[in-house]
Every structure is written in C-alpha cells, then in structure tokens.
Enzyme design. Structure first.
Site, mmCIF file in Angstrom:
data_model
loop_
_atom_site.group_PDB
_atom_site.id
_atom_site.type_symbol
_atom_site.label_atom_id
_atom_site.label_comp_id
_atom_site.label_asym_id
_atom_site.label_seq_id
_atom_site.Cartn_x
_atom_site.Cartn_y
_atom_site.Cartn_z
ATOM 1 N N TYR A 40 25.989 34.204 39.870
ATOM 2 C CA TYR A 40 27.137 35.021 39.469
ATOM 3 C C TYR A 40 28.370 34.430 40.127
ATOM 4 O O TYR A 40 28.381 34.192 41.330
ATOM 5 C CB TYR A 40 26.932 36.463 39.938
ATOM 6 C CG TYR A 40 28.080 37.390 39.618
ATOM 7 C CD1 TYR A 40 28.315 37.826 38.323
ATOM 8 C CD2 TYR A 40 28.930 37.843 40.632
ATOM 9 C CE1 TYR A 40 29.375 38.686 38.035
ATOM 10 C CE2 TYR A 40 29.981 38.704 40.352
ATOM 11 C CZ TYR A 40 30.193 39.118 39.053
ATOM 12 O OH TYR A 40 31.236 39.970 38.777
ATOM 13 N N ASP A 51 30.408 27.436 45.061
ATOM 14 C CA ASP A 51 30.905 28.813 45.138
ATOM 15 C C ASP A 51 30.422 29.437 46.442
ATOM 16 O O ASP A 51 29.265 29.851 46.563
ATOM 17 C CB ASP A 51 30.402 29.595 43.923
ATOM 18 C CG ASP A 51 30.815 31.067 43.966
ATOM 19 O OD1 ASP A 51 31.350 31.508 44.999
ATOM 20 O OD2 ASP A 51 30.571 31.771 42.969
ATOM 21 N N LYS A 110 35.769 37.409 49.932
ATOM 22 C CA LYS A 110 35.081 38.285 50.881
ATOM 23 C C LYS A 110 35.553 38.084 52.325
ATOM 24 O O LYS A 110 36.604 38.581 52.687
ATOM 25 C CB LYS A 110 33.569 38.119 50.734
ATOM 26 C CG LYS A 110 33.110 38.503 49.289
ATOM 27 C CD LYS A 110 31.636 38.674 49.181
ATOM 28 C CE LYS A 110 31.154 38.837 47.750
ATOM 29 N NZ LYS A 110 31.154 40.201 47.263
HETATM 30 N N1 HOZ Z 1 29.696 41.667 42.664
HETATM 31 C C1 HOZ Z 1 29.452 42.309 43.892
HETATM 32 C C2 HOZ Z 1 28.104 42.041 44.413
HETATM 33 N N2 HOZ Z 1 27.594 40.749 44.264
HETATM 34 C C3 HOZ Z 1 29.626 43.786 43.785
HETATM 35 C C4 HOZ Z 1 30.995 44.209 44.070
HETATM 36 C C5 HOZ Z 1 31.181 45.716 44.176
HETATM 37 O O1 HOZ Z 1 30.607 46.455 43.397
HETATM 38 O O2 HOZ Z 1 31.944 46.150 45.029
#
Ligand code: HOZ
Length: 428
Positions: free
Chosen positions: A145, A240, A268
């Site tokens: 992802y 990534d 992050k």
């Molecule tokens: N895409 C995030 C986890 N891999 C989730 C982000 C969220 O829901 O805060």
C-alpha cells in the site's frame, strides 16, 4: 465489559455526517466487527477513550507515535513554533534544518521535498519518476500500500485489502493499465516483467518492508535484485519508507538492508504526529521538480512550521536516547511472549517481527507474500482483537495491519500484554 455509551453515541452521530463515520476506512472496525471507540486523550503508551477506558496502545497512531503519545519534547517544540505562527506559505528556517536532518539520517537522500502525507509523497515520487524517465509504466507489488493515489490503488493493502477492495472504484482503467502488479518475493515474476517491459518502466515502488497486509519480509537478496534490475533498465527505484523510515533504524529499512534507492518516501514519524510527508533522493532526479524542472508539485501547508518542529523534536529524541536498541529489545520480548502464549493455548499464530513492527497471523507460516497472508484465519483474529480490547490492549483492528511498539512501552507493559494474550488465546 467495556463501557461504550459515549463512544457509541458519538459513532451514531458521526454516521450521519461522515461517510462510514470515519475519516479513514480501517478505523471503522469493519475488519473485526463492532464499533470504534473515540479517544479522549493519549499519553505515553496509553489511550483513554471518552468512556474512561484505558488501553495500552500497539497502533501508535499507525506508526508516528514511536516515542509514545504526547511526548513532552514534541509538545514543547510545537507550542514554541505555534507562538511564532502556524503557517506562512513562505519558506521558514525549520524546513532547511529538517532537510539537513533527513540527509544526515538517510544518506541516499541528496535533496528532499516536504509535503503533507505519505500519499502525497508516493504520488509525487511516481510523477517525478515518470517525468524524469519520460516513461509511463510502474511496477508495484500486490498487498503493498502506497497511499491512495490513482496509479497506486491497484491490488493495494491496508484498508483497501481489509474491506476487500484492493482495486478501488473510480480509478480509470486507462490509469491502472500502466501499473504492473507483481507477487512480492517472486524472483521470476519480476525478471519476466523487466524482460517484457524494461524500456517502458518508469519506476518500481516497494515498501521498506511490506506492512500493509500484516508484515512480511523480503527474502535474502530480493531487494538487491530489484535494485539491479532497476539500474540495468534505467528504472527509478522508489523505496516507500512511510512506515519504516526512522522506525526500523535511524536510516530506515534501507540502512538495515544496505540499499541506496533512487528515491525514498517518508511520512508518519517524520511529522512527530503532525501531518507530514517527504520524498527525496538523487539530486539529478529531484531537480526535475518545479521550479527547477518540468514536474509540478506544490502545497500550501508543505513545510509547515509546526510539523517541521514536531518532526525535528522526534528525530532528535530518537537519536539522543538510542531508541532503536530499546525498541528492538521490547519487540523481542513481545515476540517471545506471544509465541509462548500461543503455544500454551494450542493456537497456531505466526508471529512476524522486525524491530518494533509486528504482526501475528492466525494460521501457519511461512508468510512471504500476500497469498500466504490471506490464508490467515480472520475470524479468529477478530475474536482475539476484541478479547484483547476488553482486557485493555488495543491492537490494529485488522489482520492486515502492522502493530507498533513505542519507547513509552515498558517491559512491564509487555509482560501484561503477554499475560492477557495467553488468557484470550485460551478462550478462542
Ligand atoms: N493507512 C493506514 C494504515 N496503514 C491507516 C490510517 C488511518 O486510518 O489512520
């Protein structure tokens, strides 16, 4: 039994105003059933919800809270920055300091640009690679992802996978056709893709370690192979590190694996809990960005002074406290304890871990790719999740998300977690 009165009322209200009641799908608990709780506050390794329940948190705001929630040095840095103004849309000194810091931590980065999220970082890196190579196709790996930009939302992990929509509606087939999706860790598949399309592939993008379908690791030599194939075919190798950057080591997964990617993406931790993304790498590629070059990328809040201040405070604290050794020791303790707990309960759990990132798959290993991950027993995971929540421990509400340990977790927290897990596993 958890009291859920206020959370349930808030969720009912949210459903009237926000699609699915949430601003990011995986938060809706669809992967485990039930309603999400609403947070009142968070401090260190603990979250307190609006009903007064306290949880030891293994999500850590999906990665950024590597120092725990509301770390005093980050709070002070943000407060001081806010006194000077919350946004300028004009260059500010912290952007330069932060760029220097990223380059110190991650030597493959010669130039870096800040944006507002991991999605922006990967989306921009892909556009940049396409502009630099004057090619259209990209390679990604199934289950990986990279945020929700159109060309990357194909066979994607995270919430898309949890909800069974790895190929999103709304992505034109004309865009998706430029994305070649390959099984991870499959040497022959990637060699064949380059043999067939090498001269057309602008970029290959891969996560530092795939951590959006649970957590699995590259086989020895696999990332080196990807690097060589990219180099041989003039393809931009995009790493990534939105999840792994500044988490697995000071220099991220690329430090662990000894890699020098052409471009890297961050998010992050680099924002210390505020919204930030960044992408950087080879100067000759980065200099294709506007205003120097023809690839356009911009943002009103990019390089935001609060986000830069929070990120700098986080990075400096990680280094000052030798956090990585501590995080790895806590990870080892959790891994050993969970393995023992599962064994004594007679439940097959394949525990995967790297440093402070982990995932317990409910089923047999080994797990090397998405197909292996998909064999896990999601119904059993959901029971485990709710059992742990009732005991006061919050894990990611999906089998297909990684867990995170912070420096605010203690060995006593981990012992308590393992003890509760043993109880919950026995009850499955
Ligand atoms: N895409 C995030 C986890 N891999 C989730 C982000 C969220 O829901 O805060």
């Amino acid at each position: 039994m958890l009291t859920r009165t206020k959370s349930d009322a808030l969720f009912a209200a949210a459903l009237n105003h926000i699609p699915g009641g949430v601003n990011s799908p995986v938060r809706a608990f669809r992967g485990v059933g039930g309603n999400p709780f609403f947070v009142e506050s968070a401090k260190g390794a603990r979250i307190t919800d609006v009903d007064g329940n306290v949880f030891i948190d293994y999500v850590g705001t999906w990665g950024p809270a590597i120092l725990g929630h509301a770390h005093p040095k980050i709070i002070r840095a943000v407060q001081a920055a806010a006194e000077r103004g919350t946004s300028f849309g004009i260059p500010n000194p912290a952007e330069v300091t932060m760029a220097e810091r990223v380059k110190q931590f991650v030597p493959s980065v010669q130039k870096v640009r800040f944006c507002n999220s991991g999605t922006e970082a990967t989306m921009s890196a892909i556009r940049l690679a396409r502009g630099f190579t004057k090619r259209d196709k990209i390679i990604k790996f199934d289950g990986c992802y990279h945020g929700h930009a159109d060309s990357l939302l194909v066979k994607a992990g995270s919430g898309a996978l949890t909800l069974g929509n790895p190929d999103s509606a709304g992505v034109p087939a004309d865009f998706a056709k430029h994305t070649l999706v390959l099984p991870f860790n499959d040497v022959e598949a990637v060699k064949a893709a380059f043999a067939a399309h090498g001269a057309e592939i602008a970029a290959l993008i891969v996560e530092g370690v795939p951590a959006n379908a649970g957590l699995y690791l590259p086989r020895p030599g696999y990332y080196e192979l990807l690097t060589h194939l990219c180099r041989d075919h003039g393809t931009v190798f995009i790493f990534d590190e939105v999840m792994t950057g500044f988490r697995l080591a000071k220099g991220g997964a690329q430090e662990l694996y000894g890699l020098t990617p052409d471009l890297s993406c961050f998010g992050k931790i680099i924002g210390g809990g505020l919204p930030v993304g960044a992408f950087g790498g080879r100067a000759d590629i980065m200099d294709c960005l506007a205003p120097l070059g023809p690839v356009y990328q911009a943002g009103t809040l990019s390089g935001n002074p609060l986000a830069m201040a929070a990120g700098l405070a986080a990075l400096d604290e990680l280094v000052a406290t030798d956090a990585y050794a501590q995080l790895d020791a806590l990870g080892r303790q959790l891994e050993a304890g969970m393995a023992e707990a599962a064994k004594s309960a007679g439940v097959t759990v394949t525990w995967q871990r790297l440093g402070s990132m982990f995932c317990g798959y409910f089923g047999p290993g080994p797990i090397w790719n998405l197909a292996d991950a998909m064999r896990s027993d999601r119904a059993k995971f959901a029971k485990f999740f709710h059992g742990m929540l009732a005991e006061g421990f919050y894990f990611a509400p999906s089998q297909f998300e990684a867990g995170f340990i912070s420096t605010a977790h203690t060995t006593v927290d981990i012992e308590a977690t393992v003890k509760a897990a043993a109880k919950v596993l026995r009850s499955l």
